[in-house]
Design a protein around this motif. Structure first.
Motif, PDB file in Angstrom:
ATOM      1  N   VAL A  90       5.832 -21.382-124.600  1.00 37.19           N
ATOM      2  CA  VAL A  90       6.881 -21.435-123.583  1.00 37.19           C
ATOM      3  C   VAL A  90       7.507 -22.830-123.525  1.00 37.19           C
ATOM      4  O   VAL A  90       8.729 -22.968-123.434  1.00 37.19           O
ATOM      5  N   ILE A  91       6.687 -23.855-123.609  1.00 36.05           N
ATOM      6  CA  ILE A  91       7.207 -25.229-123.571  1.00 36.05           C
ATOM      7  C   ILE A  91       8.106 -25.487-124.774  1.00 36.05           C
ATOM      8  O   ILE A  91       9.151 -26.143-124.649  1.00 36.05           O
ATOM      9  N   GLU A  92       7.738 -24.974-125.945  1.00 38.59           N
ATOM     10  CA  GLU A  92       8.565 -25.147-127.134  1.00 38.59           C
ATOM     11  C   GLU A  92       9.950 -24.541-126.944  1.00 38.59           C
ATOM     12  O   GLU A  92      10.926 -25.042-127.487  1.00 38.59           O
ATOM     13  N   ASP A  93      10.053 -23.476-126.159  1.00 37.45           N
ATOM     14  CA  ASP A  93      11.338 -22.837-125.896  1.00 37.45           C
ATOM     15  C   ASP A  93      12.275 -23.762-125.142  1.00 37.45           C
ATOM     16  O   ASP A  93      13.477 -23.737-125.342  1.00 37.45           O
ATOM     17  N   GLY A  94      11.709 -24.578-124.244  1.00 35.70           N
ATOM     18  CA  GLY A  94      12.504 -25.570-123.532  1.00 35.70           C
ATOM     19  C   GLY A  94      13.230 -25.083-122.296  1.00 35.70           C
ATOM     20  O   GLY A  94      14.028 -25.821-121.721  1.00 35.70           O
ATOM     21  N   ASP A  95      12.977 -23.873-121.856  1.00 31.66           N
ATOM     22  CA  ASP A  95      13.655 -23.323-120.680  1.00 31.66           C
ATOM     23  C   ASP A  95      12.802 -23.563-119.433  1.00 31.66           C
ATOM     24  O   ASP A  95      11.722 -22.993-119.307  1.00 31.66           O
ATOM     25  N   PRO A  96      13.265 -24.408-118.493  1.00 33.50           N
ATOM     26  CA  PRO A  96      12.475 -24.705-117.300  1.00 33.50           C
ATOM     27  C   PRO A  96      12.144 -23.465-116.462  1.00 33.50           C
ATOM     28  O   PRO A  96      11.050 -23.368-115.908  1.00 33.50           O
ATOM     29  N   ALA A  97      13.070 -22.523-116.368  1.00 31.26           N
ATOM     30  CA  ALA A  97      12.810 -21.309-115.587  1.00 31.26           C
ATOM     31  C   ALA A  97      11.700 -20.485-116.233  1.00 31.26           C
ATOM     32  O   ALA A  97      10.848 -19.924-115.540  1.00 31.26           O
ATOM     33  N   LEU A  98      11.707 -20.434-117.551  1.00 33.96           N
ATOM     34  CA  LEU A  98      10.666 -19.706-118.267  1.00 33.96           C
ATOM     35  C   LEU A  98       9.314 -20.386-118.098  1.00 33.96           C
ATOM     36  O   LEU A  98       8.285 -19.720-117.952  1.00 33.96           O
ATOM     37  N   LEU A  99       9.307 -21.716-118.070  1.00 29.03           N
ATOM     38  CA  LEU A  99       8.058 -22.453-117.851  1.00 29.03           C
ATOM     39  C   LEU A  99       7.485 -22.144-116.477  1.00 29.03           C
ATOM     40  O   LEU A  99       6.284 -21.872-116.335  1.00 29.03           O
ATOM     41  N   ALA A 100       8.318 -22.172-115.453  1.00 24.20           N
ATOM     42  CA  ALA A 100       7.849 -21.861-114.099  1.00 24.20           C
ATOM     43  C   ALA A 100       7.296 -20.439-114.044  1.00 24.20           C
ATOM     44  O   ALA A 100       6.235 -20.200-113.461  1.00 24.20           O
ATOM     45  N   ALA A 101       7.997 -19.505-114.668  1.00 24.91           N
ATOM     46  CA  ALA A 101       7.537 -18.116-114.675  1.00 24.91           C
ATOM     47  C   ALA A 101       6.223 -17.971-115.434  1.00 24.91           C
ATOM     48  O   ALA A 101       5.335 -17.214-115.023  1.00 24.91           O
ATOM     49  N   ALA A 102       6.074 -18.702-116.535  1.00 24.39           N
ATOM     50  CA  ALA A 102       4.832 -18.641-117.314  1.00 24.39           C
ATOM     51  C   ALA A 102       3.655 -19.185-116.510  1.00 24.39           C
ATOM     52  O   ALA A 102       2.556 -18.614-116.539  1.00 24.39           O
ATOM     53  N   ILE A 103       3.877 -20.270-115.786  1.00 27.87           N
ATOM     54  CA  ILE A 103       2.822 -20.802-114.924  1.00 27.87           C
ATOM     55  C   ILE A 103       2.483 -19.775-113.848  1.00 27.87           C
ATOM     56  O   ILE A 103       1.319 -19.584-113.496  1.00 27.87           O
ATOM     57  N   GLY A 104       3.493 -19.072-113.354  1.00 26.08           N
ATOM     58  CA  GLY A 104       3.261 -17.990-112.405  1.00 26.08           C
ATOM     59  C   GLY A 104       2.451 -16.854-113.024  1.00 26.08           C
ATOM     60  O   GLY A 104       1.549 -16.308-112.386  1.00 26.08           O
ATOM     61  N   ASP A 105       2.741 -16.513-114.283  1.00 22.50           N
ATOM     62  CA  ASP A 105       1.969 -15.484-114.981  1.00 22.50           C
ATOM     63  C   ASP A 105       0.493 -15.882-115.080  1.00 22.50           C
ATOM     64  O   ASP A 105      -0.399 -15.072-114.840  1.00 22.50           O
ATOM     65  N   ILE A 106       0.270 -17.130-115.420  1.00 20.84           N
ATOM     66  CA  ILE A 106      -1.104 -17.629-115.561  1.00 20.84           C
ATOM     67  C   ILE A 106      -1.804 -17.617-114.208  1.00 20.84           C
ATOM     68  O   ILE A 106      -2.970 -17.222-114.099  1.00 20.84           O
ATOM     69  N   ALA A 107      -1.092 -18.032-113.170  1.00 20.49           N
ATOM     70  CA  ALA A 107      -1.673 -18.020-111.818  1.00 20.49           C
ATOM     71  C   ALA A 107      -2.032 -16.598-111.396  1.00 20.49           C
ATOM     72  O   ALA A 107      -3.089 -16.365-110.802  1.00 20.49           O
TER      73      ALA A 107
END
Length: 96
Positions: A27-44
């Protein structure tokens, strides 16, 4: 006969720290901040949002809202959630 399907949820496919690390790195490699926040939400969600909320001192509802693709969490929220998940951010030089 109709085929029965259900929505795919990444949170159901993060069984261990290695899978979580691989997911967040992609997700970080993609570089999209919204996607990063959502991914952290998925992990949570995979680890239990109620427990993360308790550890961060934030409400479950505010975390769900902030850690969605439409959310815009503050850095302090991201850092608190990452800490509760046993993760930390690091920086490396860009390869380009």
């Amino acid at each position: 006969m109709a085929l029965e399907t259900k929505p795919w949820d990444v949170a159901e496919h993060l069984p261990d720290e290695a899978a979580i690390a691989a997911y967040i790195e992609a997700v970080i490699e993609d570089g999209d901040p919204a996607l990063l926040a959502a991914a952290i939400g998925d992990i949570a969600r995979a680890r239990g949002m109620a427990q993360i909320a308790k550890e961060t001192g934030r409400s479950r509802e505010s975390l769900y809202r902030a850690l969605s693709e439409k959310g815009n969490p503050e850095l302090s929220t991201l850092m608190a959630v990452l800490k509760a998940l046993g993760l930390q951010l690091s920086v490396k030089l860009s390869q380009g």
